[in-house]
Design a protein around this motif. Sequence first.
Motif, PDB file in Angstrom:
ATOM      1  N   GLY A   7     -23.818 -21.498  14.320  1.00  0.00           N
ATOM      2  CA  GLY A   7     -23.705 -20.884  12.999  1.00  0.00           C
ATOM      3  C   GLY A   7     -23.226 -21.894  11.987  1.00  0.00           C
ATOM      4  O   GLY A   7     -22.400 -21.600  11.111  1.00  0.00           O
ATOM      5  N   ALA A   8     -23.799 -23.075  12.097  1.00  0.00           N
ATOM      6  CA  ALA A   8     -23.273 -24.182  11.297  1.00  0.00           C
ATOM      7  C   ALA A   8     -23.733 -24.163   9.851  1.00  0.00           C
ATOM      8  O   ALA A   8     -23.291 -24.974   9.042  1.00  0.00           O
ATOM      9  N   THR A   9     -24.599 -23.238   9.500  1.00  0.00           N
ATOM     10  CA  THR A   9     -25.151 -23.272   8.137  1.00  0.00           C
ATOM     11  C   THR A   9     -24.265 -22.573   7.109  1.00  0.00           C
ATOM     12  O   THR A   9     -24.537 -22.635   5.914  1.00  0.00           O
ATOM     13  N   GLY A  10     -23.225 -21.888   7.567  1.00  0.00           N
ATOM     14  CA  GLY A  10     -22.319 -21.235   6.622  1.00  0.00           C
ATOM     15  C   GLY A  10     -21.240 -22.186   6.142  1.00  0.00           C
ATOM     16  O   GLY A  10     -21.133 -23.322   6.608  1.00  0.00           O
ATOM     17  N   TYR A  11     -20.429 -21.732   5.196  1.00  0.00           N
ATOM     18  CA  TYR A  11     -19.379 -22.596   4.649  1.00  0.00           C
ATOM     19  C   TYR A  11     -18.364 -22.999   5.730  1.00  0.00           C
ATOM     20  O   TYR A  11     -17.839 -24.110   5.723  1.00  0.00           O
ATOM     21  N   PRO A  75     -21.744 -14.670  12.000  1.00  0.00           N
ATOM     22  CA  PRO A  75     -21.409 -13.398  11.341  1.00  0.00           C
ATOM     23  C   PRO A  75     -20.860 -12.408  12.357  1.00  0.00           C
ATOM     24  O   PRO A  75     -21.079 -12.572  13.570  1.00  0.00           O
ATOM     25  N   PRO A  76     -20.124 -11.381  11.912  1.00  0.00           N
ATOM     26  CA  PRO A  76     -19.593 -10.381  12.844  1.00  0.00           C
ATOM     27  C   PRO A  76     -20.716  -9.731  13.656  1.00  0.00           C
ATOM     28  O   PRO A  76     -21.829  -9.582  13.177  1.00  0.00           O
ATOM     29  N   THR A 184     -24.175 -16.194   1.054  1.00  0.00           N
ATOM     30  CA  THR A 184     -25.337 -15.401   0.654  1.00  0.00           C
ATOM     31  C   THR A 184     -25.175 -14.880  -0.767  1.00  0.00           C
ATOM     32  O   THR A 184     -24.204 -14.195  -1.073  1.00  0.00           O
ATOM     33  N   PRO A 185     -26.115 -15.215  -1.653  1.00  0.00           N
ATOM     34  CA  PRO A 185     -26.013 -14.752  -3.044  1.00  0.00           C
ATOM     35  C   PRO A 185     -25.970 -13.230  -3.131  1.00  0.00           C
ATOM     36  O   PRO A 185     -26.616 -12.541  -2.343  1.00  0.00           O
ATOM     37  N   SER A 186     -25.209 -12.718  -4.065  1.00  0.00           N
ATOM     38  CA  SER A 186     -25.117 -11.272  -4.279  1.00  0.00           C
ATOM     39  C   SER A 186     -24.789 -11.019  -5.731  1.00  0.00           C
ATOM     40  O   SER A 186     -24.377 -11.929  -6.454  1.00  0.00           O
ATOM     41  N   ALA A 187     -24.940  -9.770  -6.149  1.00  0.00           N
ATOM     42  CA  ALA A 187     -24.640  -9.431  -7.549  1.00  0.00           C
ATOM     43  C   ALA A 187     -23.165  -9.695  -7.853  1.00  0.00           C
ATOM     44  O   ALA A 187     -22.821 -10.190  -8.920  1.00  0.00           O
TER      45      ALA A 187
END
Lengths: 343, 343, 343, 343
Positions: A7-11, A75-76, A184-187
């Motif tokens: 899961g290395a692509t997350g912060y 992620p969980p 992940t982009p979000s509003a």
Amino acid sequence: MNIAIIGATGYGGVELIRMLAQHRGVKQIDVYSSSKHNTMLSDMYPHMKDLYNEILQPLEAADWSAYEVVFLSTPPGISADWSETIAKHTKVIDLSGDLRLKNSATYEDWYQRESAPETLLKEAVYGLTEWNRNEVAGTSLLSNPGCYPTAVLLGLLPLAGKAAIDPSNIIIDAKTGTTGAGRTPSAVTHFSEMDGNFKIYKVNEHKHTPEIEQALDMRTGENHPVTFSPHLVPMTRGILATMYVPLTSGTKSGHIEELFHQAYDKEPFVRVRREKAFPATKEVYGSNFCDIGWTVDERTSRLTVVSVIDNLVKGASGQAIQNMNVMLGADEKEGISQLPVYP
Amino acid sequence: MNIAIIGATGYGGVELIRMLAQHRGVKQIDVYSSSKHNTMLSDMYPHMKDLYNEILQPLEAADWSAYEVVFLSTPPGISADWSETIAKHTKVIDLSGDLRLKNSATYEDWYQRESAPETLLKEAVYGLTEWNRNEVAGTSLLSNPGCYPTAVLLGLLPLAGKAAIDPSNIIIDAKTGTTGAGRTPSAVTHFSEMDGNFKIYKVNEHKHTPEIEQALDMRTGENHPVTFSPHLVPMTRGILATMYVPLTSGTKSGHIEELFHQAYDKEPFVRVRREKAFPATKEVYGSNFCDIGWTVDERTSRLTVVSVIDNLVKGASGQAIQNMNVMLGADEKEGISQLPVYP
Amino acid sequence: MNIAIIGATGYGGVELIRMLAQHRGVKQIDVYSSSKHNTMLSDMYPHMKDLYNEILQPLEAADWSAYEVVFLSTPPGISADWSETIAKHTKVIDLSGDLRLKNSATYEDWYQRESAPETLLKEAVYGLTEWNRNEVAGTSLLSNPGCYPTAVLLGLLPLAGKAAIDPSNIIIDAKTGTTGAGRTPSAVTHFSEMDGNFKIYKVNEHKHTPEIEQALDMRTGENHPVTFSPHLVPMTRGILATMYVPLTSGTKSGHIEELFHQAYDKEPFVRVRREKAFPATKEVYGSNFCDIGWTVDERTSRLTVVSVIDNLVKGASGQAIQNMNVMLGADEKEGISQLPVYP
Amino acid sequence: MNIAIIGATGYGGVELIRMLAQHRGVKQIDVYSSSKHNTMLSDMYPHMKDLYNEILQPLEAADWSAYEVVFLSTPPGISADWSETIAKHTKVIDLSGDLRLKNSATYEDWYQRESAPETLLKEAVYGLTEWNRNEVAGTSLLSNPGCYPTAVLLGLLPLAGKAAIDPSNIIIDAKTGTTGAGRTPSAVTHFSEMDGNFKIYKVNEHKHTPEIEQALDMRTGENHPVTFSPHLVPMTRGILATMYVPLTSGTKSGHIEELFHQAYDKEPFVRVRREKAFPATKEVYGSNFCDIGWTVDERTSRLTVVSVIDNLVKGASGQAIQNMNVMLGADEKEGISQLPVYP
């Protein structure tokens, strides 16, 4: 030493690499992803260009026994399976929240998904290093604390179970930078919506609430719900938790000061300020430190404790490496002793 | 209608001009300063260039009877003298904190300076418009509320003195943008120090604490200290106050909802959200609105109330004009009914 | 190795300490100040608490021969005297702008103050490491480049003097974070004025203009004024320079690409992107890297070069340590090879 | 007066409502959306709660003749059809870019999609109000300028076609806040990626380039490509364009000053500063003003022009209302004369 990150692509994953790259015991860092393969991680993160050139690999092909430690920065909901599998071959440090709660019913209540098996929950050691160092040293399956619980518990555990405070009415007002919400982009975290804006969210409903309560109750031997209110600050990194603790009659400043110093005078990553000298989030930016300020208010018989961390470092990847060091019997500070980046 | 502003070079003064310029009853706005004369205000504030061309005048030469209203937007400690003088000739609205506390000893305790004469303190009407409209209408000397107390009291007064809550253990965790600290450069609000940073300050020592207590105690008829913790957010405008209120046994959501609606359904500038729908500061940016969110937590028998305002508008100049409208018998919304600037 | 820093209370000094603390060759760092004594630097900078406990010392008492290197991180106008004195005893790295220009008349023109003596100007080596490594290695008096010139020259020097471009009409539009303006609070960098704001300043008048021209002219053997426009971005760190360079007839993308790769393929701290892949400032945050992007526009026969640095690292303290390493014959990357802090 | 807005869920639509709500000639504002129906717009935008309670309606059911003006605030590619249909019944103001370019081949080149029919392109009047007021007054189909072209052209048109400058080598370095990128979340505008970051994008490829060239060429009667480089600033609103214009031999400051004053002395929304007094974006925040600064550099025979606007107001919705006022013969300033919101 060879290390794998799933899961290395997350912060969190990227921050692990930043610090492991400075760790003198680390020879090789491999990165795995369940979604992206055959891509260089530095294509997604150009700040790593030329410095870290590994390609994202699929999990299926891995030989986990080739690694001294495998970090799960997933992620969980998916680390239960993988941590069980991998723990058969090597040491596992899980940064997801899946193995933090000992009680599966509580997990299902707050996470609204199926829990990992109880046996796994029992086996996993909760890695708040300062308060659990011996167990951390002996485990192969470590569950790394959440960002908010790290800040909150480092502030409250010196007091929990002590006669100086009343543990039944604790209120935690916590504020975080936006990296806590992930990549992940979000509003909510769209720049135009978040810039110049201050927000409260998940009031009384945040998953980190039972994690905080579990650790406090373990110290007091009692069951006390806490009020926990997370807020979003228009900044990238940092958590500041303001904690309100009723004092028992007769408790003085000096007693509180003593409790903090007893707890942390020998700790390399916790810095206690003198009364009324409060820390700000930027004073730990990019570092593994937790700074703690506090003051006693005689008008209201209430203690205010303030703790700050960098949510991605002490609140995630830095503490994970601190735990790795303890698990491997290495110098606990190796790779994570950099000064904060200021200003 | 002719208006004078004393202390027009601060953010509060400039914001008064922005809104008075849209007020259909206002013909002329004159600006006075004790320190700068013979300068066009727009030389200091180029955003006003060509739009507001008045020159800063010395106070000594003024004929106050030529104005329907005089605003005092001065630093603490100097409005006592001027408001007494000017109130002999016309209506005065004081935006400093000097006339807010009725008890001069409390003032001297928290402000650490000599209080205005008690007669003046008695005469001055506290202008939290929604809760004091009749007195506001009848006075010539109005004391405009502080920014924090406005946000806090609009959130708490519907509950104060009601059986639904226990008023003795209220905690207020408040967060403000940097304009609350004024226009004078300082290390704390230097951009490089404040950007990406979240800070707590004046814990248990902020001057707005007794102002909040005075208004709550007046409703409950009791004396309860509150815990009040202000924080600085890296943004320019906006206050969000998170307030923790213990509920009495048996209090349900519906009852709290009813109290808020009773209080505010007819108010043009207070907007109550449905339970768990919390406002963010940017949703009132540049406007005179106060938005209120709330939720009941049965686990902890605690009510969380969140209120947001623009500290320079409803927390200062907007509310001052709202009070002016009431004092003059004009439409309360005139000049200040603009929608928030979003995003 | 023992190091002294004069003028350690500014951002440049603090950043030197952050990186020197990770340098494996450094044993002791002493700090000197002309204004503050008998104060711990960490009292001014709590992010250093417990990690760097040295006391600010007066310059008069120092024995400069006890240090392998002395850094001068002082305001303009005072390093001439000190560098001359200290250079008699040990190696000096001057981060002020006082010794960068070879021509004293040019200095006096742009800096509006008296120049250092011409002999000192001649002696001082300009430390743009990548372009002057041999001279740097042999000097005892190094003048560290300005932040803007570092970003600009690393982008332009591969092209200067080449037939591919016309050097006579270069335009540089540069943008910096606010730490470039230093630590002293001012109206321009007051948070309420700078947040959400973008500004241009010192158009055609910035002191870094002749520094850029001197280095370019040295390569071309001609004299060409450049247009240089600095801007302030509401962020703490980072410079992005957008540079517009007319191409000579027939110049193709491939040729430009070759020039950049020739210049930097062996450089550890300069990373060249492929055409049209532009860097952003945060991709070098906290690090000593300079990232360069570029593209050829055939419609206008113009080349756009974009370079980014962290102004406090490669633009100041990081490059100073890079120069120190070269001057001492150490590994050039020691202490400054950390990955950027992202995000 | 009844107004309809199509595509009201974007930032442009919301900003139209903010200003139309203050327009004394407007009775009713209806909102239409092709994607969302039966939703109150204020459910998506809580800042409007209680203040604007209209429900989003489907376009199919509308009777366009019931409106004095219909605004199209739609994404590129769909306004061609709708504007043709609606223009048969009433006045149309199109905020998309679809009708700005007169040459359909140029449109298809830069927009990479099929152009609107040439007849429609011919019919549509380009609404840069200050430079096209007569045509605007007489049209029923108005194409509102892009945000960048508005800032750029207001800065350059006073000079275009004049002997004082050489129009063949103009370089435009433009910087925008993130609302220019709209409301849809993306990796580029994710807060954690954008905060503390400065980026360049679409170098030499931005769609507004031909729009700028078309207007300049119309004045000069020649064809000159411009270099146009857009950048993203970590702020919500505002554009600052820095423009580099070669001067012809003998051109003096005074001549440039005269050209700007000739062009704008009677214009209510363009404010020209004196030489070297440059505007910053926040000085027009939330307002319809364009502020222009400039300076002549004799060293390089180059003029620097700087213009700032709020991209959502003068760069979109404010100018659209300005055009509406002109089209209807109303006071051009009605509804849009508010002072900037500062700070």
